[in-house]
Design a protein around this motif. Sequence first.
Motif, short mmCIF file in Angstrom:
data_model
loop_
_atom_site.label_atom_id
_atom_site.label_comp_id
_atom_site.label_asym_id
_atom_site.label_seq_id
_atom_site.Cartn_x
_atom_site.Cartn_y
_atom_site.Cartn_z
N ALA A 176 48.10 45.20 41.43
CA ALA A 176 47.83 44.81 42.70
C ALA A 176 46.99 45.17 43.62
N ILE A 187 48.53 40.22 41.48
CA ILE A 187 48.50 40.92 41.05
C ILE A 187 47.90 40.07 39.19
N ASP A 202 51.73 38.19 43.97
CA ASP A 202 52.17 39.50 44.22
C ASP A 202 54.00 38.39 44.40
#
Length: 234
Positions: A176, A187, A202
Amino acid sequence: VGSITTQNCFALADDISVEDVPSTDSPTQVDDYVPPENADNFKFEAEVNRMMDIVVNSLYQNKDVFLRELISNASDALDKLRFLTLTKPELLEDKEELEIRIEYDADASTLTVRDSGVGMTKADLVENLGTVARSGTTKFLDALQEQDKNDVGGLIGKFGVGFYSSFLVAKRVTVASKSPEDGVQYIWESRNGEDVFHIYPDPRGNSLGRGTEITLHLKEDCMEYVVRGNINTS
């Protein structure tokens, strides 16, 4: 990975700490991993695949090298941020602390290295973690032809390919990252042995503020890395 807690925390260096954290819900802790529908899928370039095979097959008896390389990369990210803030002090607005943290979760079988360095955009993740030109893979392979092939461990850091040593111990790697140049935290994810990687926003949102978080979903025979004493001596 959950929020940072100071419980069971101790320092490895001035800006590195190790923490044993309780299990928390995460979007990537399922063993039978399937990337989300909104993920963009990319294939590793052929030479990246070749290099990963060499690293994993050559260093299987010296697995500890992965942690050295991840900490080194995190330290480089902090150094880059320090340099950039000389002319762009606003880069520290989202997060003032410059630090490296290591977390391990025995229940989730994960080890996480998190830094508050410069972070990466989506384009950076593709270029830095998937292509030959930015990963140093070509130079690494060329040097390997000229030097002792038993010295792979000494070469991977020199040519910036140390990240891939994560697959020595991980069945899946989740990265991340949040760059101050992008409002979205992304991510990057790939499973050991696959020739593809996935990138998607994310779902946790901006949990980092700034920086990069690398979570290793450990292989069953690498569970020693969720024991604090083993991490401290790696």
